[in-house]
Write a protein that holds these residues in place. Structure first.
Motif, PDB file in Angstrom:
ATOM      1  N   LEU A  55      39.950  44.492  87.837  1.00  0.00           N
ATOM      2  CA  LEU A  55      40.476  45.839  88.055  1.00  0.00           C
ATOM      3  C   LEU A  55      41.997  45.826  88.156  1.00  0.00           C
ATOM      4  CD1 LEU A  55      39.740  48.808  88.447  1.00  0.00           C
ATOM      5  CD2 LEU A  55      39.426  48.318  90.884  1.00  0.00           C
ATOM      6  N   VAL A  56      42.545  44.879  88.901  1.00  0.00           N
ATOM      7  CA  VAL A  56      44.005  44.768  89.042  1.00  0.00           C
ATOM      8  C   VAL A  56      44.654  44.509  87.684  1.00  0.00           C
ATOM      9  CG1 VAL A  56      45.842  43.276  89.963  1.00  0.00           C
ATOM     10  CG2 VAL A  56      44.030  44.092  91.476  1.00  0.00           C
ATOM     11  N   ARG A  57      44.071  43.597  86.926  1.00  0.00           N
ATOM     12  CA  ARG A  57      44.626  43.256  85.618  1.00  0.00           C
ATOM     13  C   ARG A  57      44.542  44.428  84.641  1.00  0.00           C
ATOM     14  NH1 ARG A  57      44.163  37.096  84.332  1.00  0.00           N
ATOM     15  NH2 ARG A  57      44.219  37.924  82.215  1.00  0.00           N
ATOM     16  N   LEU A  58      43.455  45.187  84.690  1.00  0.00           N
ATOM     17  CA  LEU A  58      43.304  46.349  83.808  1.00  0.00           C
ATOM     18  C   LEU A  58      44.413  47.361  84.103  1.00  0.00           C
ATOM     19  CD1 LEU A  58      39.987  48.040  82.840  1.00  0.00           C
ATOM     20  CD2 LEU A  58      42.034  49.374  83.209  1.00  0.00           C
ATOM     21  N   LYS A  59      44.581  47.698  85.374  1.00  0.00           N
ATOM     22  CA  LYS A  59      45.620  48.666  85.752  1.00  0.00           C
ATOM     23  C   LYS A  59      47.012  48.158  85.386  1.00  0.00           C
ATOM     24  CE  LYS A  59      43.216  50.637  89.758  1.00  0.00           C
ATOM     25  NZ  LYS A  59      43.288  50.744  91.236  1.00  0.00           N
ATOM     26  N   ALA A  60      47.254  46.871  85.605  1.00  0.00           N
ATOM     27  CA  ALA A  60      48.567  46.293  85.301  1.00  0.00           C
ATOM     28  C   ALA A  60      48.857  46.345  83.807  1.00  0.00           C
ATOM     29  CB  ALA A  60      48.637  44.860  85.816  1.00  0.00           C
ATOM     30  N   ASP A  61      47.851  46.082  82.976  1.00  0.00           N
ATOM     31  CA  ASP A  61      48.084  46.106  81.537  1.00  0.00           C
ATOM     32  C   ASP A  61      48.322  47.527  81.038  1.00  0.00           C
ATOM     33  OD1 ASP A  61      48.271  44.286  79.209  1.00  0.00           O
ATOM     34  OD2 ASP A  61      46.713  45.617  78.420  1.00  0.00           O
ATOM     35  N   VAL A  62      47.613  48.483  81.600  1.00  0.00           N
ATOM     36  CA  VAL A  62      47.865  49.890  81.255  1.00  0.00           C
ATOM     37  C   VAL A  62      49.317  50.228  81.561  1.00  0.00           C
ATOM     38  CG1 VAL A  62      47.349  52.273  81.945  1.00  0.00           C
ATOM     39  CG2 VAL A  62      45.475  50.696  81.441  1.00  0.00           C
ATOM     40  N   ARG A  68      49.841  56.183  80.338  1.00  0.00           N
ATOM     41  CA  ARG A  68      49.725  56.994  81.546  1.00  0.00           C
ATOM     42  C   ARG A  68      48.409  56.697  82.279  1.00  0.00           C
ATOM     43  NH1 ARG A  68      50.610  63.498  81.821  1.00  0.00           N
ATOM     44  NH2 ARG A  68      50.357  63.684  84.061  1.00  0.00           N
ATOM     45  N   PHE A  69      48.531  56.315  83.543  1.00  0.00           N
ATOM     46  CA  PHE A  69      47.381  56.072  84.411  1.00  0.00           C
ATOM     47  C   PHE A  69      47.063  57.389  85.122  1.00  0.00           C
ATOM     48  CE2 PHE A  69      45.821  55.208  88.699  1.00  0.00           C
ATOM     49  CZ  PHE A  69      44.693  54.458  88.417  1.00  0.00           C
ATOM     50  N   PHE A  70      45.801  57.807  85.061  1.00  0.00           N
ATOM     51  CA  PHE A  70      45.407  59.057  85.701  1.00  0.00           C
ATOM     52  C   PHE A  70      44.714  58.833  87.030  1.00  0.00           C
ATOM     53  CE2 PHE A  70      45.710  60.310  81.209  1.00  0.00           C
ATOM     54  CZ  PHE A  70      46.578  61.380  81.322  1.00  0.00           C
ATOM     55  N   ASP A  71      43.716  57.935  87.051  1.00  0.00           N
ATOM     56  CA  ASP A  71      42.960  57.770  88.287  1.00  0.00           C
ATOM     57  C   ASP A  71      42.026  56.572  88.169  1.00  0.00           C
ATOM     58  OD1 ASP A  71      42.134  58.357  90.862  1.00  0.00           O
ATOM     59  OD2 ASP A  71      41.145  60.226  90.349  1.00  0.00           O
ATOM     60  N   LEU A  93      40.699  55.865  84.480  1.00  0.00           N
ATOM     61  CA  LEU A  93      41.076  56.866  83.482  1.00  0.00           C
ATOM     62  C   LEU A  93      42.552  56.711  83.143  1.00  0.00           C
ATOM     63  CD1 LEU A  93      38.813  58.195  85.465  1.00  0.00           C
ATOM     64  CD2 LEU A  93      39.274  60.188  84.085  1.00  0.00           C
ATOM     65  N   PHE A  94      42.846  56.631  81.837  1.00  0.00           N
ATOM     66  CA  PHE A  94      44.226  56.466  81.386  1.00  0.00           C
ATOM     67  C   PHE A  94      44.338  56.983  79.964  1.00  0.00           C
ATOM     68  CE2 PHE A  94      41.863  52.631  80.417  1.00  0.00           C
ATOM     69  CZ  PHE A  94      42.190  52.372  79.099  1.00  0.00           C
ATOM     70  N   GLY A  95      45.548  57.131  79.493  1.00  0.00           N
ATOM     71  CA  GLY A  95      45.705  57.555  78.113  1.00  0.00           C
ATOM     72  C   GLY A  95      47.135  57.817  77.718  1.00  0.00           C
ATOM     73  N   ASN A  96      47.291  58.083  76.452  1.00  0.00           N
ATOM     74  CA  ASN A  96      48.569  58.421  75.849  1.00  0.00           C
ATOM     75  C   ASN A  96      48.422  59.849  75.345  1.00  0.00           C
ATOM     76  OD1 ASN A  96      50.754  58.806  74.190  1.00  0.00           O
ATOM     77  ND2 ASN A  96      50.486  56.917  73.028  1.00  0.00           N
TER      78      ASN A  96
END
Length: 168
Positions: A55-62, A68-71, A93-96
């Motif tokens: 989870l930490v790595r996923l958020k960090a790579d985003v 943009r990280f949403f939640d 949830l994230f996106g461009n």
């Protein structure tokens, strides 16, 4: 396809582990076969890391990619609040928006699948997975035929994020 993504795809293809009931599906990236979870259009990648590290790595790579990280929604935590036990899972949830909104321009109902969602899930055997909806499936679901290069880019970025999170 750039060599960097070709290499990532080769690693992912080798790292994805079939589960009972999984079906083979052809990717659009060179026709390589990969396994999908036993749900239509869901791709999953087994993590070499713990749940928390994944989870930490996923958020960090985003974040590192400037996406943009949403939640992040702790689904198992929500279940626990209702006295309902479930597998440990967090939906990220994230996106461009400049990319994602192009899909909504083609079919506004595609908003049901945007922003991008990735699920970090720990199964009963302790294995940790990152799962997401295959972008070719989304394109087909909403009959979006005019955004092929954009869907290809979204697929490559999602695979890159999942690979970074899982260490694969």
């Amino acid at each position: 396809m750039p060599p960097k993504f070709r290499a990532i795809l080769a690693l992912v293809t080798a790292a994805i582990v079939a589960v009972p009931g999984a079906v083979a599906a052809q990717t659009q990236e060179g026709g390589a076969t990969r396994m999908v979870a036993p749900a239509a259009g869901v791709v999953r990648l087994k993590s070499a890391n713990s749940f928390d590290e994944t989870l930490v790595r996923l958020k960090a790579d985003v974040q590192a990619k400037g996406i943009r990280f949403f939640d992040a929604i702790d689904q198992s935590g929500l279940g626990a609040q209702a006295d309902l036990k479930t597998a440990r899972s967090t939906l990220v949830l994230f996106g461009n928006p400049p990319l994602g909104v192009q899909f909504l321009q083609s079919n506004p109902y595609a908003g049901l699948d945007w922003p991008v969602r990735m699920l970090v899930l720990e199964e009963a055997d302790g294995s940790v997975w990152v799962a997401w909806t295959d972008f070719a499936y989304i394109a087909d679901r909403y009959a979006i035929t005019d955004k092929g290069p954009q869907f290809k880019m979204a697929s490559e970025v999602a695979l890159s994020i999942a690979s970074a999170a899982t260490g694969r």
